[in-house]
Design an enzyme around this catalytic site. Structure first.
Site, PDB file in Angstrom:
ATOM      1  N   MET A  64      11.330   4.291   6.849  1.00 36.28           N
ATOM      2  CA  MET A  64      11.647   3.085   8.051  1.00 36.28           C
ATOM      3  C   MET A  64      10.811   2.133   7.963  1.00 36.28           C
ATOM      4  SD  MET A  64      14.022   4.006   9.791  1.00 36.28           S
ATOM      5  CE  MET A  64      15.205   5.218   9.146  1.00 36.28           C
ATOM      6  N   ALA A  65       9.333   2.221   7.267  1.00 37.35           N
ATOM      7  CA  ALA A  65       8.383   0.928   7.324  1.00 37.35           C
ATOM      8  C   ALA A  65       7.776   0.985   5.897  1.00 37.35           C
ATOM      9  CB  ALA A  65       7.412   1.428   8.483  1.00 37.35           C
TER      10      ALA A  65
ATOM     11  N   LYS B 261       1.633  -2.564   9.030  1.00 31.60           N
ATOM     12  CA  LYS B 261       2.747  -1.691   8.962  1.00 31.60           C
ATOM     13  C   LYS B 261       3.965  -2.459   9.363  1.00 31.60           C
ATOM     14  CE  LYS B 261       4.185   2.962  10.014  1.00 31.60           C
ATOM     15  NZ  LYS B 261       3.665   4.231  10.783  1.00 31.60           N
TER      16      LYS B 261
ATOM     17  N   LEU C 259       0.772  -1.436   0.203  1.00 35.77           N
ATOM     18  CA  LEU C 259      -0.154  -0.045   0.052  1.00 35.77           C
ATOM     19  C   LEU C 259       0.764   1.132   0.013  1.00 35.77           C
ATOM     20  CD1 LEU C 259      -2.716  -0.982   2.527  1.00 35.77           C
ATOM     21  CD2 LEU C 259      -2.941  -0.818   0.304  1.00 35.77           C
ATOM     22  N   GLY C 260       2.159   1.186   0.493  1.00 35.99           N
ATOM     23  CA  GLY C 260       2.978   2.306   0.594  1.00 35.99           C
ATOM     24  C   GLY C 260       4.076   2.009   1.343  1.00 35.99           C
TER      25      GLY C 260
ATOM     26  N   ASP D 160       1.097  15.720  13.516  1.00 39.58           N
ATOM     27  CA  ASP D 160       1.636  15.392  12.235  1.00 39.58           C
ATOM     28  C   ASP D 160       0.279  15.477  11.355  1.00 39.58           C
ATOM     29  OD1 ASP D 160       3.373  15.232  10.048  1.00 39.58           O
ATOM     30  OD2 ASP D 160       3.735  13.236  10.328  1.00 39.58           O
TER      31      ASP D 160
ATOM     32  N   GLY E 136       7.639   3.928   3.242  1.00 34.77           N
ATOM     33  CA  GLY E 136       8.479   5.222   3.692  1.00 34.77           C
ATOM     34  C   GLY E 136       9.872   4.830   4.098  1.00 34.77           C
TER      35      GLY E 136
END
Length: 488
Positions: free
Chosen positions: A32-33, A50, A27-28, A144, A30
């Site tokens: 770090m994850a 995640k 799904l995505g 955030d 980054g």
């Protein structure tokens, strides 16, 4: 099913199992994850899984932040906050299983579809504020809030995600060297000017609404120090200077959320919700009356001889210039044919001699260079400021023109699709601290295309002066043929 292990590359995760979950599709990803769609085999339900990267698992601080995120999210239960089911570690792989939410992030919606109609933006903002109210009640500041962390479902349901930098509501004074969050959406106090509490999330919500309403973020800079200074000291371009169709009560609300001093913002998320409700009532009940009164005043009573159809301020037609109940966004008397509707531009278009309509594209140039967006935004503001022209709201076409293989052909095609009288496009060249901008004014008249080129140069800090100079040259070129035609 083969289980994943500490050495399994992330791109090999799909099709494998992890602690009772069957990993399906990515799904995505980054720094770090990575996040995967997976299936809980025991409960037979989809989840968002995640997974922390293997190198990050070996870092104790990153491991603790990952667990802090899971603990923080698990403390809050609300329909507008993503639900965390469980977190754990198996075979050297750390994971967090969360509610799977169908939809697109607000970031993706804005990138693909352009700015939102003000009612839609306010609806999203209100739902985010409800989520923040629940988080604050649980003793957490999200820290955030941004479009990338807001999921919008096909039915309009809003879900706030990613509590990765959430902290207890302790009024902690931030050190700019220990920054956490996303700089462009972070409050002045997050950048080191004061104590951080729930009101910092309201600032970020204000920036998110600004982005949704105008199609751009309020502060851009070439480096972190300059961005920090602008957020802490400068005022952004007013919402209605960029998008005049936004009702004044809504623009005022956004400005209040983005007050530099936390004490000038709503004190709580609940107060922010009440302020949004009040802005909606004032915009819905009073804005049409104000617009109608302005039209009568501007037209000197002669408006009765024109059949002008009311356009809704909340939902301007895709690709149409900003119009509020028959009043052109610039404030001058419009000439709108009677066959115009919110879903279809006028078949004949606004006559060139009335108020030319311009489409302003982003600049071609170095990828990631902030001036490519900043200069067209400022140029649009300066062109529309005097009411001599109407500038179309920024749309996906404005971005696509800049990266097209044949920029001029793409600009002409987009202009004709929008029903524009002219298109402004161009390119940017950077040489150290110096910038040179070339813009092309493409006038689309009865099958004939007229072309003018203008340039401006200066340092990066001269961005306002360059935009003003280009706007002046553009307006002179537009008005020169008008005066000639009016005298013929």
């Amino acid at each position: 099913m083969e289980p994943v292990t500490e050495t399994t590359p992330l791109d090999r995760f799909p099709g494998k199992s992890l602690d009772g979950f069957l990993i399906e599709t990515p799904l995505g990803r980054g720094g770090m994850a990575a996040v995967f769609r997976a299936r809980d085999l025991a409960l037979n339900r989809p989840v968002a899984l995640k997974v922390l990267r293997s190198q990050a698992v070996r870092d104790s601080a990153t491991r603790e932040r990952f667990l802090d995120e899971a603990r923080a999210a698990a403390r809050v239960h609300h329909p507008n906050i993503i639900e965390t089911y469980r977190a754990g570690e198996t075979a050297g792989v750390m994971y967090m299983a969360m509610q799977y939410v169908n939809g697109r992030t607000l970031e993706k919606l804005l990138r693909n579809d352009g700015r939102m109609p003000w009612r839609n933006a306010l609806d999203v903002g209100r739902k985010v504020a409800r989520a923040l109210e629940a988080a604050h009640a649980a003793g957490l500041a999200h820290r955030d809030v941004k479009p990338a962390n807001i999921m919008v479902g096909p039915d309009g349901h809003v879900t706030v995600m990613d509590f990765g930098v959430a902290k207890p509501l302790a009024g902690e004074v931030m050190d700019a060297r220990q920054f956490a969050g996303t700089p462009e959406y972070a409050s002045p106090e997050q950048h080191g000017t004061g104590a951080v509490d729930g009101r910092t999330d309201l600032w970020s919500l204000g920036v998110t609404l600004y982005h949704a309403l105008t199609g751009r973020i309020p502060f851009v800079a070439e480096d972190a120090a300059e961005l920090r200074r602008r957020i802490s000291e400068d005022e952004p371009i007013a919402v209605r200077d960029l998008e005049p169709s936004v009702p004044l009560p809504v623009a005022t609300l956004v400005a209040r959320l983005m007050s530099k001093r936390p004490e000038d913002r709503p004190a709580t998320a609940r107060e922010a919700i009440r302020a949004m409700d009040a802005a909606l009532r004032r915009a819905t009940l009073k804005w049409p009356a104000v617009a109608a009164a302005a039209l009568l005043l501007l037209a000197g009573g002669a408006v009765a001889s024109h059949k002008i159809r009311a356009w809704r301020p909340a939902d301007p037609a895709p690709g149409s210039p900003s119009v509020v109940h028959g009043v052109a966004a610039s404030g001058s008397t419009p000439v709108i044919p009677a066959d115009a509707t919110p879903d279809r531009p006028p078949t004949q278009g606004v006559p060139w001699t009335a108020q030319p309509r311009l489409l302003v594209a982003e600049l071609s140039g170095p990828e990631g260079e902030w001036l490519r967006t900043a200069i067209p935004d400022l140029l649009s503001r300066d062109l529309a400021a005097g009411g001599r022209v109407v500038v179309f709201p920024k749309s996906r076409a404005c971005i696509d023109i800049a990266v097209a293989a044949d920029v001029e052909a793409a600009a002409e095609a987009a202009g004709r699709t929008h029903g524009a009288d002219a298109v402004v496009f161009g390119d940017l060249r950077i040489n150290g601290e110096r910038a040179q901008v070339r813009i092309v004014l493409l006038r689309l008249r009865s099958g004939k295309v007229l072309r003018n080129e203008f340039t401006a140069s200066g340092t990066r800090r001269d961005v306002n002066a360059m935009a003003a100079a280009l706007a002046e040259k553009t307006l002179k070129a537009i008005e020169a043929p008008l005066k000639k035609e009016e005298g013929s």
